[in-house]
Scaffold this motif. Structure first.
Motif, PDB file in Angstrom:
ATOM      1  N   GLY A 173       0.825  -1.205   0.000  1.00 24.53           N
ATOM      2  CA  GLY A 173       0.000   0.000   0.000  1.00 24.53           C
ATOM      3  C   GLY A 173       0.855   1.249   0.000  1.00 24.53           C
ATOM      4  N   THR A 174       0.476   2.219  -0.815  1.00 26.34           N
ATOM      5  CA  THR A 174       1.300   3.420  -0.978  1.00 26.34           C
ATOM      6  C   THR A 174       0.432   4.677  -1.020  1.00 26.34           C
ATOM      7  OG1 THR A 174       1.133   3.467  -3.396  1.00 26.34           O
ATOM      8  CG2 THR A 174       2.860   2.078  -2.451  1.00 26.34           C
ATOM      9  N   GLU A 175       1.120   5.803  -1.020  1.00 28.34           N
ATOM     10  CA  GLU A 175       0.458   7.023  -1.430  1.00 28.34           C
ATOM     11  C   GLU A 175       0.279   6.971  -2.946  1.00 28.34           C
ATOM     12  OE1 GLU A 175       2.463  10.447   0.155  1.00 28.34           O
ATOM     13  OE2 GLU A 175       2.449   9.656   2.207  1.00 28.34           O
ATOM     14  N   GLU A 176      -0.537   7.890  -3.511  1.00 27.85           N
ATOM     15  CA  GLU A 176      -0.935   7.776  -4.906  1.00 27.85           C
ATOM     16  C   GLU A 176       0.255   7.660  -5.861  1.00 27.85           C
ATOM     17  OE1 GLU A 176      -2.832   9.063  -2.785  1.00 27.85           O
ATOM     18  OE2 GLU A 176      -4.895   8.560  -3.336  1.00 27.85           O
TER      19      GLU A 176
ATOM     20  N   ARG B 179      -3.200   3.285  -5.373  1.00 28.71           N
ATOM     21  CA  ARG B 179      -2.744   3.222  -3.986  1.00 28.71           C
ATOM     22  C   ARG B 179      -2.162   1.873  -3.597  1.00 28.71           C
ATOM     23  NH1 ARG B 179      -7.177   4.742   0.067  1.00 28.71           N
ATOM     24  NH2 ARG B 179      -5.381   5.152   1.443  1.00 28.71           N
ATOM     25  N   ARG B 180      -1.955   0.988  -4.558  1.00 30.04           N
ATOM     26  CA  ARG B 180      -1.491  -0.346  -4.155  1.00 30.04           C
ATOM     27  C   ARG B 180      -0.958  -1.130  -5.357  1.00 30.04           C
ATOM     28  NH1 ARG B 180      -6.066  -1.149  -1.159  1.00 30.04           N
ATOM     29  NH2 ARG B 180      -6.721   0.911  -1.902  1.00 30.04           N
TER      30      ARG B 180
ATOM     31  N   ARG C 121       6.538   6.149  -4.504  1.00 33.75           N
ATOM     32  CA  ARG C 121       5.870   6.946  -3.470  1.00 33.75           C
ATOM     33  C   ARG C 121       6.048   6.231  -2.125  1.00 33.75           C
ATOM     34  NH1 ARG C 121       6.140   9.963  -6.982  1.00 33.75           N
ATOM     35  NH2 ARG C 121       4.564  11.359  -7.888  1.00 33.75           N
TER      36      ARG C 121
ATOM     37  N   ARG D 110       3.009   2.679   2.794  1.00 32.36           N
ATOM     38  CA  ARG D 110       2.285   2.929   4.044  1.00 32.36           C
ATOM     39  C   ARG D 110       1.759   1.666   4.720  1.00 32.36           C
ATOM     40  NH1 ARG D 110       4.882   7.224   5.042  1.00 32.36           N
ATOM     41  NH2 ARG D 110       4.189   9.163   4.048  1.00 32.36           N
TER      42      ARG D 110
ATOM     43  N   GLN E  58      -6.552  -0.799   2.900  1.00 32.80           N
ATOM     44  CA  GLN E  58      -7.334   0.434   2.910  1.00 32.80           C
ATOM     45  C   GLN E  58      -8.299   0.440   1.737  1.00 32.80           C
ATOM     46  OE1 GLN E  58      -7.062   2.743   5.377  1.00 32.80           O
ATOM     47  NE2 GLN E  58      -5.551   1.368   6.334  1.00 32.80           N
TER      48      GLN E  58
ATOM     49  N   ARG F  31     -10.596   6.058  -0.814  1.00 33.11           N
ATOM     50  CA  ARG F  31     -10.430   7.220   0.063  1.00 33.11           C
ATOM     51  C   ARG F  31     -11.764   7.896   0.389  1.00 33.11           C
ATOM     52  NH1 ARG F  31      -5.487   9.022   1.431  1.00 33.11           N
ATOM     53  NH2 ARG F  31      -3.690   8.568   0.077  1.00 33.11           N
TER      54      ARG F  31
ATOM     55  N   GLU G  36      -9.593   4.053  -8.797  1.00 32.09           N
ATOM     56  CA  GLU G  36      -9.811   2.764  -8.133  1.00 32.09           C
ATOM     57  C   GLU G  36     -11.241   2.270  -8.322  1.00 32.09           C
ATOM     58  OE1 GLU G  36      -6.645   2.267  -4.626  1.00 32.09           O
ATOM     59  OE2 GLU G  36      -8.459   3.317  -3.994  1.00 32.09           O
TER      60      GLU G  36
END
Length: 716
Positions: free
Chosen positions: A9-12, A50-51, A156, A159, A188, A191, A256
């Motif tokens: 999982g990451t930031e955008e 995000r992933r 990025r 997370r 996650q 958003r 997403e």
């Protein structure tokens, strides 16, 4: 069997990185599994902004045991008087076996000690724990970043991390300086639509669990959904949406949970060139334009955008996007109207203020060079005065739109606006079209210029770039090609082939190099040699990859380290193409087999002589008075009959008649070598020997008009 899930999982993530990362994982992960002797049923790679995730199905619980035979020291060094020496003891200890497990076996180099060793397979948990960090940190991309105080780089910041083997969390920790991320089963959701964390109980639940959190992890599913939604939205407007592949790929990797939103703009903007409006939509805003129909490229005042937000807020989302595109279209209209206030030619002085390359001067200087090269091509093709004037005018104006306000703001419109501004300035249709066409092809799958004027200006532009950049020593190496010189050379060849332009590339390179070395004090011959080698490599690549010619036949027409073939190829690009295609054709229909042995046997023996490879006429080099057997005279008469066929083939590039004649000679040559009145080529009499070698050399030379048969591989 086991199922393993990894989610990073990451930031955008940037859309480009995501697409590239998915491609890398689809290739890299299966390879590492195979390297570790792990079988699997499927490797499914997923990704959203995000992933990144991979679901591996059908894994074993552990590696299979590995049995291997290991060779040790020589037997006489390992045993003395039947007792193990330190050499044997050390070998056994190193391999982790008892001394009685050692065996003595005979080999070609004498008796040696061997051990049959079985290495137990490692548990899958242990192997995956080692592989996962490598899968993550090995991903490559542009502008990778560090975060926190760590040295690790990724597109990025990372997370969260999921690592599930069936229902069990594998304890994996990603270290990044003082910061570390430990695996668990928490992911996650979307958003906006599902901001709460979600729990993945077991690996195979992943896709459905994320879908319940409004995240579609399958890129192909998102892509299909977007395509369907955009098309349906356009149909409701009685229109047709153009689905551009690159735009679809990018948009897919930006959302997403896709939902299409329809926006509109004022009809008055439709007076702008269609290319301006679509560039604003596609390149700048990532919108799908709506046309009246699939074949008529007439726009409707609508667009379809793909939102990653709440579908219930689509009206608000549409208003925001309409506000943005309205401002961009106002800008476009202002630039367009301003540019039209003066003729295209009036932009030329501004090109002097724009640098093409630091050591090569301004764009205006480049235009002057293009004009001169275009004139050289025109003279080489012996075109008329009227055609020459069109070519020179197009060459003069081909870069003028680069300093227009529209192209300054929208660089993607270079050439397109030049064509429109030229037409508005009263230039002919052919000159206007050439300004756009000289940039073609812009990529691997793009169209080629259709007008002669566009073709010649396009060749001139690229040849100037190639000679100039090579002259400065900036030669492409490996994957580094910042000036796209390989693409430029490919375009020169493909334009020439497609338009059947009988240009002499070698002569053009010489002419252009003369002017360059005068201005820059360089070595002309060195520059020309490097350029010729570069073009020969491009020819080889295009013939194999685009024309689907077998590699050995490509070598046969280009010659392997044969200056004659290299020179011939560069002087006549059409001839080298036609010879390669013809060779492939006669290989496919079996004709090549009929002449292969005859020509090759003759050519191999002919190397023992010294006959010039350009010699085709037997009357100058054969002394019939030296003939001792009828087979020699028959061979000679066949060569005499072959001369007009070869000359006709050279002039018309119709090599079928040459090959037909070579087929007829085959029996005669076979009799010469192996018949009742066969001869010994290497006769003790040096004059007779030379005479016979010349006969063989003549046959070789006639065959060389088509190709170097020594490079052809039999029964490839």
């Amino acid at each position: 069997m086991k199922e393993f899930l990894l989610e990073v999982g990451t930031e955008e993530l940037p859309a480009g990185f995501l697409s590239n990362a998915l491609t890398q994982w689809r290739s890299h992960i299966p390879k590492t599994l195979s390297t570790n002797s792990l079988s699997y049923d499927a490797v499914e790679v997923y990704g959203t902004p995000r992933r990144l995730a991979v679901l591996i199905k059908g894994l074993p619980s552990q590696q299979p045991d590995r049995e291997e035979e290991i060779k040790g020291p020589p037997a006489q060094a390992a045993f003395k008087d039947g007792k193990p020496t330190p050499a044997a003891q050390g070998f056994a200890k190193k391999q982790g076996v008892e001394l009685d497990a050692l065996e003595v076996r005979a080999t070609d180099k004498g008796d040696f000690v061997f051990v049959q060793k079985v290495t137990p397979g490692r548990p899958i948990t242990e192997i995956l724990t080692e592989l996962v960090p490598e899968w993550i940190w090995s991903l490559e991309g542009k502008r990778l970043m560090r975060w926190g105080d760590g040295e690790q780089k990724f597109s990025r910041p990372i997370r969260w991390l999921i690592a599930l083997l069936d229902e069990t969390v594998l304890p994996i920790k990603l270290e990044n300086g003082s910061e570390s991320i430990t695996s668990d089963r928490i992911s996650q959701g979307h958003r906006i639509l599902h901001p709460q964390p979600v729990t993945v109980t077991k690996a195979t639940d992943y896709v459905n669990v994320l879908r319940s959190a409004c995240v579609v992890v399958d890129t192909e599913e998102r892509k299909n959904t977007i395509t369907q939604q955009v098309k349906e939205s356009a149909q409701k407007l009685d229109g047709y949406a153009e689905i551009y592949p690159d735009l679809l790929e990018e948009v897919t990797n930006l959302v997403e949970f896709p939902s299409s939103v329809v926006g509109k703009f004022e009809s008055e903007f439709l007076n702008l060139p269609t290319e301006v409006i679509t560039t604003v939509m596609v390149s700048h805003q990532r919108y799908f334009p709506v046309f009246k129909s699939s074949d008529a490229k007439e726009l409707l005042p609508y667009f379809v955008t793909v939102s990653n937000g709440n579908p219930e807020k689509s009206e608000i989302i549409a208003v925001g996007n309409e506000r943005v595109i309205r401002a961009r279209l106002y800008d476009g209209r202002f630039f367009y109207d301003s540019d039209l206030q003066k003729p295209l030619e009036s932009f030329l002085p501004q090109l002097e203020k724009v640098t093409f390359q630091e050591d090569l001067g301004s764009l205006r200087a480049k235009v002057d060079r293009i004009c001169k090269i275009a004139q050289q091509i025109t003279e080489q093709l012996q075109l008329g005065e009227t055609e020459g004037e069109k070519i020179l005018k197009a060459a003069l104006l081909c870069k003028a739109d680069l300093v227009s306000q529209m192209v300054y703001e929208f660089p993607e419109l270079q050439g397109i606006m030049g064509q429109k501004y030229a037409a508005a300035s009263g230039e002919s249709e052919e000159v206007s079209a050439a300004i756009f066409e000289h940039y073609l092809p812009r990529g691997a799958n793009d169209i080629l210029p259709q007008t002669l004027t566009g073709q010649i200006v396009g060749l001139a532009d690229r040849l100037d770039t190639l000679v100039s950049i090579f002259g400065l020593g900036m030669i492409p190496t490996g994957s580094s090609d910042p000036f796209a010189l390989r693409r430029a050379a490919n375009a020169v060849i493909n334009i020439t082939w497609a338009a059947n332009l009988p240009i002499n590339l070698q002569q053009l390179l010489e002419q252009i190099a003369v002017d360059f070395v005068k201005a820059h004090n360089k070595d002309k011959q060195q520059l020309v040699t490097v350029l010729e080698e570069f073009f020969l490599q491009r020819l080889k690549t295009l013939l194999q990859e685009e024309k689907q010619i077998d590699y050995d036949l490509v070598n046969a027409v280009l010659g392997e380290n044969d200056p004659e073939y290299a020179e011939r190829s560069l002087k006549d690009l059409l001839d080298v193409r036609d010879r390669a295609l013809f060779l492939q054709q006669i290989r496919n229909d079996g004709t090549l087999d009929n002449i292969y042995e005859t020509v090759n046997r003759s050519a191999r023996l002919a190397t023992q002589g010294d006959l010039d490879t350009q010699q085709l006429d037997p009357t100058d080099v054969i002394r019939t008075s030296l003939f001792q057997k009828p087979s020699e005279e028959a061979f000679y008469n066949s060569i005499v009959g072959l001369v007009p066929q070869t000359q006709a083939a050279k002039e018309s590039r119709n090599y079928r008649q040459l090959v037909t004649a070579l087929e007829k000679i085959a029996t005669t040559v076979s009799t010469f070598f192996d018949g009742p009145d066969s001869v010994l080529v290497m006769d003790p009499d040096p004059q007779i020997k030379q005479n016979r070698l010349n006969l063989l050399g003549l046959l070789r030379n006639h065959a060389r008009v088509l190709a170097d048969f020594g490079s052809v591989v039999k029964n490839l």
